[in-house]
Every structure is written in structure tokens, then in C-alpha cells.
Design an enzyme around this catalytic site. Structure first.
Site, short mmCIF file in Angstrom:
data_model
loop_
_atom_site.label_atom_id
_atom_site.label_comp_id
_atom_site.label_asym_id
_atom_site.label_seq_id
_atom_site.Cartn_x
_atom_site.Cartn_y
_atom_site.Cartn_z
N MET A 124 -1.92 -7.16 7.02
CA MET A 124 -2.94 -8.02 6.41
C MET A 124 -2.44 -8.71 5.14
O MET A 124 -3.25 -9.08 4.28
CB MET A 124 -4.18 -7.18 6.09
N SER A 125 -1.13 -8.87 5.01
CA SER A 125 -0.61 -9.43 3.75
C SER A 125 0.70 -10.18 3.99
O SER A 125 1.00 -10.56 5.11
CB SER A 125 -0.37 -8.29 2.75
N HIS A 153 -4.13 0.67 -5.02
CA HIS A 153 -3.45 -0.44 -5.69
C HIS A 153 -3.75 -0.35 -7.18
O HIS A 153 -4.89 -0.44 -7.60
CB HIS A 153 -3.95 -1.79 -5.14
N TYR A 201 -8.49 -10.52 2.58
CA TYR A 201 -9.71 -9.83 3.03
C TYR A 201 -10.59 -9.34 1.88
O TYR A 201 -11.74 -8.99 2.07
CB TYR A 201 -9.38 -8.65 3.98
N GLU A 202 -10.04 -9.32 0.68
CA GLU A 202 -10.85 -8.92 -0.47
C GLU A 202 -11.77 -10.06 -0.91
O GLU A 202 -12.63 -9.86 -1.76
CB GLU A 202 -9.95 -8.51 -1.64
N SER A 208 0.83 -1.22 0.00
CA SER A 208 0.00 0.00 0.00
C SER A 208 0.86 1.26 0.00
O SER A 208 1.69 1.45 0.88
CB SER A 208 -0.88 0.05 1.25
N HIS A 237 -5.35 -9.40 -1.62
CA HIS A 237 -5.45 -9.66 -0.17
C HIS A 237 -6.55 -10.69 0.10
O HIS A 237 -7.57 -10.71 -0.57
CB HIS A 237 -5.79 -8.36 0.57
N HIS A 240 -7.14 4.34 7.06
CA HIS A 240 -6.41 4.00 5.84
C HIS A 240 -5.72 5.23 5.23
O HIS A 240 -4.65 5.13 4.64
CB HIS A 240 -7.38 3.37 4.84
N ALA A 296 2.62 -2.19 4.10
CA ALA A 296 2.39 -1.19 5.14
C ALA A 296 1.95 -1.98 6.37
O ALA A 296 1.20 -2.94 6.24
CB ALA A 296 1.31 -0.23 4.70
N ASN A 327 1.84 3.42 11.11
CA ASN A 327 1.09 3.87 12.29
C ASN A 327 1.48 3.01 13.47
O ASN A 327 2.05 1.93 13.29
CB ASN A 327 -0.43 3.74 12.03
N1 HPA Z 1 -2.94 -3.15 11.28
C1 HPA Z 1 -3.07 -3.96 10.23
N2 HPA Z 1 -2.67 -3.64 9.01
C2 HPA Z 1 -2.07 -2.44 8.85
C3 HPA Z 1 -1.92 -1.54 9.90
C4 HPA Z 1 -2.37 -1.92 11.19
O1 HPA Z 1 -2.26 -1.17 12.19
N3 HPA Z 1 -1.30 -0.44 9.38
C5 HPA Z 1 -1.10 -0.68 8.07
N4 HPA Z 1 -1.58 -1.89 7.72
#
Ligand code: HPA
Length: 274
Positions: free
Chosen positions: A210-211, A61, A85-86, A30, A83, A245, A113, A234
């Protein structure tokens, strides 16, 4: 069904486009997809044009394969990944890694990310992945064994030690803070709860996302060297006021120049044969 060794349709299509083999596969996370714009003599192929290739839906993306020269290596970059989750199955999520293998790729660089769980991390830090925790209960190798590799895969050294050492060497020369740690895969699409983050920390996770883990598993199954880099966008849930996001995208934009330099320098010094 994971039965075919080669996807002859996809390989035939790519060959017709001038893509027959590559040394390094890059998966751009990302906000990090712009690295593919640095590729010389690029051949760009939108995912939807490739037979059997899944298509990407998430904002940020781009959804294309970019082939060409980067840091003196022939690379194949995924600008946009798939992903879990998609709603894709893990076979689809990891399909590009199988394709990399069939195209002769020896090293994959997986980027993402991620949220920082380690209290020493700051948003904007880059983290070399040393190992991972798969807390999803899912595994892309469940099912009939794919002919790329063995039924039972050794994950003792998933992320290349040599790759980690080279990244640290370059970061030092760049005067770049480069963290290292364990990446934890949770499915998303929700961000985690503060309780989940405390659990991840207790289990030894330094970052959460998540990847990446399904791709790393399939790459190891196929005998590829894996290099993993997280952009800590973050602090994880409970460590900062809230998560969104937008922030993830903004921070990865800010880190991008350093990220690009790190990867490009890495490629100029990376010997695929070793
Ligand atoms: N959690 C999960 N996936 C992420 C995060 C997070 O805090 N930041 C960027 N992708």
C-alpha cells in the site's frame, strides 16, 4: 498546488536544527523504522515540528525525521511514512521526497512491508524491487508540473540497476536469500481479495502493498536514484488462511536484523555520484 520549487519554511526550520543537506534519503516501512536508531550523531525532528510536513497516524510508525551518519553517508531517514489510505493526498504522501531533493539527496532507499504474490516467496524473505505496477489509477504527478522535473517522466528504469546489483552482491556475502520482483501498489486499507491477488499475479506482480510507488514516481521525476526493498511479511490473500497487521509487524521485527545489515552494508559501498 505544486508550484513552489523549494519549501523555504521547512528548509529554513531544518537548517536551524542543523540539517542542511544529505546524500541518501531513507523511507522506512512498517516495522522497519528501528534502522534509524543506528544513525550516528542523530538529529531527530518530529514531523509535527516541521512547517508544512504532514503527520503520521498509523500504529507502528513513529513519525520523525532522523538525520546523521549511517554506513559512512549522510542520511535523512523518515521513521514513519504517509499513506494514501490514511486520507492524505499524494502530494502530501510524496512531500518528504520533494524535501529530500531540495536537501541535495541523490539516492532514496524505499522500504516497505508487502504480501508475497510469487509462489516461490516465503514470509520473512526480503525482495529487491525491480519494477512496479501501479494498479490504483492515481498518480502523484497529476496536476501542474513541479519544477523538479519534466512533465512526462520516463519510467523505463525506475529502480536503479546498480543498486539492485549491489544488494544482490551483499546478500550473497551475507548468505541471505534475496528475492527480486515487481511490487504492486493497491490503495488499501483493505488487504486484497484472493481474486485480486490472482489478477496481480497474472499481470506480473510478485508482491503487493500500500505504499512506495508514489514516492518512487516523485523521486524519478526529481531525478533521484531509487532503490526499493520489500520485506515479505505474509503470503498474499488466498495463499494463507488470513491476514492481519499483527503478523505484518511480527515478521518485519524478525527480519529487521538482516534488513539493517543489508542496508548498512549497502550504504558503506554505495557511491552517490554514480
Ligand atoms: N497486502 C497489502 N499490503 C501489505 C500486505 C498484503 O498482503 N502485507 C503487508 N503489507
Amino acid at each position: 498546488m505544486q508550484s513552489q520549487t523549494h519549501d523555504t519554511k521547512a528548509l529554513g526550520y531544518l537548517k536551524q536544527k542543523g540539517i542542511e543537506s544529505a546524500q541518501v534519503g531513507l523511507v522506512l516501512g512498517s516495522g522497519l523504522g528501528d534502522l534509524a536508531d543506528e544513525i550516528h550523531d542523530p538529529i531527530r525532528v518530529p514531523y509535527e515540528a516541521i512547517p508544512n510536513f504532514p503527520t503520521s497516524t498509523v500504529e507502528g510508525h513513529a513519525g520523525q525525521l532522523v538525520y546523521g551518519q549511517l554506513g559512512g553517508q549522510t542520511v535523512l531517514a523518515l521513521q514513519g511514512r504517509f499513506h494514501y489510505y490514511e486520507g492524505y493526498g499524494l502530494e502530501e504522501v510524496t512531500y518528504p521526497i520533494r524535501l529530500f531533493k531540495d536537501l541535495g539527496v541523490q539516492t532514496v532507499i524505499l522500504t516497505n512491508a508487502a504480501g508475497g504474490v510469487n509462489e516461490a516467496f516465503q514470509p520473512g524473505d526480503l525482495m529487491v524491487i525491480t519494477d512496479h505496477l501501479n494498479l490504483t489509477g492515481a498518480n502523484p504527478l497529476i496536476g501542474p508540473n513541479h519544477p523538479h522535473g519534466p512533465r512526462f517522466v520516463d519510467m523505463s528504469q525506475t529502480y536503479s540497476k546498480k543498486g539492485q546489483a549491489l544488494l544482490h552482491e551483499i546478500a550473497q556475502e551475507m548468505d541471505l536469500t534475496l528475492q527480486e520482483g515487481v511490487y504492486t501498489w493497491l490503495t488499501g486499507p483493505t488487504y486484497e481479495t484472493p481474486a485480486e491477488i490472482r489478477a496481480v499475479r497474472a499481470l506480473g506482480g510478485d508482491a503487493v502493498g500500500m505504499s512506495t510507488v508514489p514516492e518512487a514516481i516523485v523521486a524519478r521525476h526529481a531525478g533521484l536514484e531509487v532503490v526499493g526493498i520489500s520485506c515479505i511479511t505474509n503470503l498474499a490473500a488466498g495463499m494463507q488462511a488470513q491476514l492481519d497487521h499483527q503478523e505484518v509487524m511480527e515478521v518485519s521485527q524478525r527480519v529487521k536484523p538482516r534488513f539493517k545489515q543489508l542496508i548498512q552494508t549497502f550504504l558503506t559501498r554505495w557511491d552517490c555520484e554514480v
